[in-house]
Design an enzyme around this catalytic site. Structure first.
Site, PDB file in Angstrom:
ATOM      1  N   ASP A  98      -7.635 -11.548  -8.435  1.00 45.76           N
ATOM      2  CA  ASP A  98      -7.120 -10.249  -8.056  1.00 45.76           C
ATOM      3  C   ASP A  98      -6.555 -10.405  -6.649  1.00 45.76           C
ATOM      4  OD1 ASP A  98      -6.809  -7.457  -7.781  1.00 45.76           O
ATOM      5  OD2 ASP A  98      -8.623  -7.113  -8.950  1.00 45.76           O
ATOM      6  N   ASP A 194      -2.668  -6.275  -7.398  1.00 46.12           N
ATOM      7  CA  ASP A 194      -3.155  -4.932  -7.112  1.00 46.12           C
ATOM      8  C   ASP A 194      -2.039  -4.025  -6.588  1.00 46.12           C
ATOM      9  OD1 ASP A 194      -5.614  -3.220  -6.668  1.00 46.12           O
ATOM     10  OD2 ASP A 194      -4.716  -3.148  -4.673  1.00 46.12           O
ATOM     11  N   GLU A 245      -0.440  -4.197 -11.490  1.00 46.20           N
ATOM     12  CA  GLU A 245      -0.938  -2.823 -11.636  1.00 46.20           C
ATOM     13  C   GLU A 245       0.208  -1.875 -11.269  1.00 46.20           C
ATOM     14  OE1 GLU A 245      -4.917  -0.415 -10.263  1.00 46.20           O
ATOM     15  OE2 GLU A 245      -3.684  -1.397  -8.772  1.00 46.20           O
ATOM     16  N   HIS A 309     -12.759  -1.431 -13.477  1.00 47.20           N
ATOM     17  CA  HIS A 309     -13.663  -1.080 -12.374  1.00 47.20           C
ATOM     18  C   HIS A 309     -13.278   0.244 -11.704  1.00 47.20           C
ATOM     19  CE1 HIS A 309     -10.206  -2.792 -10.518  1.00 47.20           C
ATOM     20  NE2 HIS A 309     -10.603  -2.358  -9.346  1.00 47.20           N
ATOM     21  N   ASP A 310     -12.121   0.794 -12.031  1.00 49.35           N
ATOM     22  CA  ASP A 310     -11.696   2.088 -11.462  1.00 49.35           C
ATOM     23  C   ASP A 310     -11.870   3.235 -12.452  1.00 49.35           C
ATOM     24  OD1 ASP A 310     -10.768   0.946  -9.067  1.00 49.35           O
ATOM     25  OD2 ASP A 310      -8.777   0.586  -9.907  1.00 49.35           O
TER      26      ASP A 310
HETATM   27  O1  TEU Z   1      -6.220   0.524  -7.665  1.00 46.20           O
HETATM   28  C1  TEU Z   1      -5.047   1.208  -7.437  1.00 46.20           C
HETATM   29  C2  TEU Z   1      -5.049   2.577  -7.875  1.00 46.20           C
HETATM   30  O2  TEU Z   1      -4.106   3.238  -7.595  1.00 46.20           O
HETATM   31  C3  TEU Z   1      -6.235   3.129  -8.578  1.00 46.20           C
HETATM   32  O3  TEU Z   1      -7.018   3.731  -7.606  1.00 46.20           O
HETATM   33  C4  TEU Z   1      -5.875   4.136  -9.625  1.00 46.20           C
HETATM   34  O4  TEU Z   1      -7.054   4.708 -10.093  1.00 46.20           O
HETATM   35  C5  TEU Z   1      -5.159   3.617 -10.757  1.00 46.20           C
HETATM   36  O5  TEU Z   1      -5.894   3.273 -11.796  1.00 46.20           O
HETATM   37  C6  TEU Z   1      -3.782   3.154 -10.664  1.00 46.20           C
HETATM   38  O6  TEU Z   1      -3.008   4.284 -10.610  1.00 46.20           O
HETATM   39  C7  TEU Z   1      -6.387  -0.694  -7.056  1.00 46.20           C
HETATM   40  C8  TEU Z   1      -7.769  -1.218  -7.329  1.00 46.20           C
HETATM   41  O7  TEU Z   1      -7.940  -1.401  -8.692  1.00 46.20           O
HETATM   42  C9  TEU Z   1      -8.782  -0.295  -6.719  1.00 46.20           C
HETATM   43  O8  TEU Z   1     -10.087  -0.685  -7.001  1.00 46.20           O
HETATM   44  C10 TEU Z   1      -8.544  -0.241  -5.230  1.00 46.20           C
HETATM   45  O9  TEU Z   1      -9.391   0.698  -4.656  1.00 46.20           O
HETATM   46  C11 TEU Z   1      -7.107   0.116  -4.905  1.00 46.20           C
HETATM   47  O10 TEU Z   1      -6.171  -0.649  -5.655  1.00 46.20           O
HETATM   48  C12 TEU Z   1      -6.811  -0.146  -3.459  1.00 46.20           C
HETATM   49  O11 TEU Z   1      -6.686  -1.524  -3.225  1.00 46.20           O
END
Ligand code: TEU
Length: 538
Positions: A98, A194, A245, A309-310
């Site tokens: 990641d 990310d 992402e 994880h989110d």
């Molecule tokens: O997530 C990015 C993010 O925007 C997410 O918070 C959101 O919920 C989504 O699923 C995308 O729209 C990434 C990581 O996965 C997250 O854990 C981090 O907190 C974030 O980036 C910041 O680096």
């Protein structure tokens, strides 16, 4: 369509801090992961996605990096990382890292320099302005933070402690590419990139009409130039797999990131399900699948996932984690593994782990949730009500420690876990799953085996035969004369599926189901609660 290993792969996401703790400090670690690699391999997994383990003050669980070239103490050290990579490869699996390049930690030496004075050579490595605009960040009411020392504001798409890098600055880009080569030269097999759709910022940061609709943070002009440059200078020189992402995109926009002729990324995570569909919405889900299939098929590759994880564990958010937990977990697995795209398994999903409800905000860790809680309570709302409103989607739902057995702390640690274990670990754990031939675990194993044996599951065309049915999802995959029919009853009640004429005359052979027998009469399929079936049609 071009056949590639990463289209055929099954990816398993390891949120290492919650996976297995080898030294009793309460955090999972890389050594712990090494000790559990056989478990992952036995499931049939091809690729491991490892959440960030770089040096970090850990305000956002490793997504705030302060040194890209070091491993954080909680996770281990570089020697352990090298051993991990080697052990993964020895087992015939691959490892993708990641990588967070949209922002760093505010403790990164680059930012410390940048904020030290207006004329520091690194000032322009981040985004500084005299005045903020009205944007919100993902985690805070403003995307700008005032810095007293120099009297300007810096920009952050996430927490205050995560300043965004200025991708317009060529030195920044070159430093990032150099760092990416460092990891690739070690022999890692790719990156999960990310927040990659956030790299470019709009000219002049105009105010948003509705600051709560944070789409303005993503997909701004210029992002594709950066990705094409990254591809040219780094990615294309390695045989790797990249997944970005990419929030808030339509299939047309998504294709710009993953089109086979675009030289950017291999695949993406779009979030039309996880971000934009809070609870199960069958017709909408079907439309999303159809649109993405039609938009990408033959041109670019999709991913399939319902949690990470989110995002709250799928059986809790999109299934039934009570009365039909096992059936429902298997149905959702069938869905993810038979829809077009590379399937992802988030650790613990394969034993049907569920979300969690802690009694107090103190028991939670998630910075997104805690910031939101503080913001709402400061407005005068009732704290209990605020807590309840945030529970279902708290990121900690999926971050509780992996449940290995029924001993204290689910066998995750001999110390005190950094986040409490889900109280249901006595019933739901790996040991139980391995001992029960009907467990969710063995169903995953079968699904993964099927994918390895039958190209139709990867490369087959897709057709929905149930577009308007709110309960039954029935679709085919078809390749070179091989046709499969998947029928899912995503519902707590019995339902009947009448085979359409086109499929009715074919001979059906059941390849996999989540009940021990099958009820059908002629062309009528009697489906029980959360029943899932995969048929080969002949
Ligand atoms: O997530 C990015 C993010 O925007 C997410 O918070 C959101 O919920 C989504 O699923 C995308 O729209 C990434 C990581 O996965 C997250 O854990 C981090 O907190 C974030 O980036 C910041 O680096």
């Amino acid at each position: 369509m071009k056949r590639t290993w990463w289209k055929e792969a099954v990816v398993y996401q390891v949120y290492w801090r919650s996976f297995f703790d080898s030294n009793g400090d309460g955090y999972g670690d890389l050594e712990g992961l090494i000790q559990k690699l056989d478990y992952i391999r036995d499931l049939g997994v091809d690729v491991i996605w490892l959440n960030p383990c770089y040096e970090s003050p850990d305000k956002d669980n490793g997504y705030d990096i302060s040194d890209y070239y070091r491993i954080m103490d909680k996770a281990g050290d570089m020697e352990t990382f090298d051993r991990l990579l080697n052990e993964v490869h020895k087992r015939g699996m691959k490892l993708i890292m990641d990588l967070v390049v949209n922002h760093t930690s505010d403790q990164h030496p680059w930012f410390i320099e940048s904020r030290s004075s207006k004329d520091n050579p690194k000032r322009d490595w981040y985004i500084w302005r005299d005045k903020p605009n009205n944007w919100r960040s993902y985690f805070t009411p403003s995307a700008w933070e005032y810095d007293e020392k120099t009297g300007q504001y810096y920009f952050h798409s996430f927490a205050v402690e995560q300043p965004d890098l200025n991708w317009e600055n060529e030195e920044v880009r070159e430093e990032i590419y150099k760092m990416m080569r460092f990891w690739l030269d070690k022999g890692i097999d790719g990156f999960r990139l990310d927040a990659i759709a956030l790299l470019a910022k709009p000219e002049g940061f105009p105010d948003a009409e509705n600051p709560y609709d944070i789409r303005y943070l993503t997909n701004n002009p210029g992002v594709h130039d950066y990705l094409q440059e990254m591809h040219e200078k780094v990615l294309k020189h390695y045989d790797i797999f990249t997944v970005g992402e990419v929030a808030f995109v339509s299939p047309e926009e998504g294709l710009k990131y993953v089109g086979e002729d675009r030289n950017e990324l291999h695949t993406l995570f779009h979030f039309e399900v996880c971000d934009e569909m809070p609870t199960w919405d069958p017709i909408r889900f079907k439309q999303i699948q159809k649109r993405w299939y039609e938009g990408l098929w033959g041109k670019g590759w999709n991913s399939q996932f319902l949690n990470n994880h989110d995002h709250t564990r799928q059986v809790t958010r999109y299934g039934n984690d009570k009365q039909f937990r096992v059936e429902s977990a298997k149905l959702l697995a069938t869905l993810v593994h038979t829809l077009p795209g590379t399937p992802y398994i988030y650790q613990g999903e394969e034993i049907g782990m569920t979300g969690v409800k802690f009694d107090t905000i103190e028991d939670y860790n998630d910075i997104a949730m805690k910031n939101k809680y503080a913001e709402e309570v400061a407005k005068g709302r009732d704290p209990k009500e605020v807590l309840e409103s945030l529970q279902l989607l708290s990121r900690d739902n999926s971050r509780t420690p992996m449940q290995w057995d029924d001993s204290e702390h689910a066998g995750f640690t001999t110390g005190t876990p950094w986040l409490k274990v889900n109280p249901n670990y006595k019933e739901i754990n790996v040991k139980q799953a391995l001992a029960d031939p009907n467990s969710v675990y063995y169903y995953y194993k079968k699904l993964i085996q099927l994918r390895k044996q039958h190209a139709v599951m990867v490369y087959g065309t897709f057709r929905d035969f149930s577009e308007h049915d709110p309960y039954i999802y029935a679709y085919t995959r078809e390749l070179d004369g091989v046709r499969w029919l998947i029928v899912l009853n995503h519902c707590d009640n019995d339902n009947v599926y009448e085979l359409p004429e086109e499929l009715a005359s074919a001979h059906r052979h059941l390849l996999l189901g989540n009940y021990t027998d099958v009820k059908e009469e002629g062309t009528t399929l009697y489906m029980r609660p959360h029943e899932a079936r995969i048929y080969a049609l002949q």
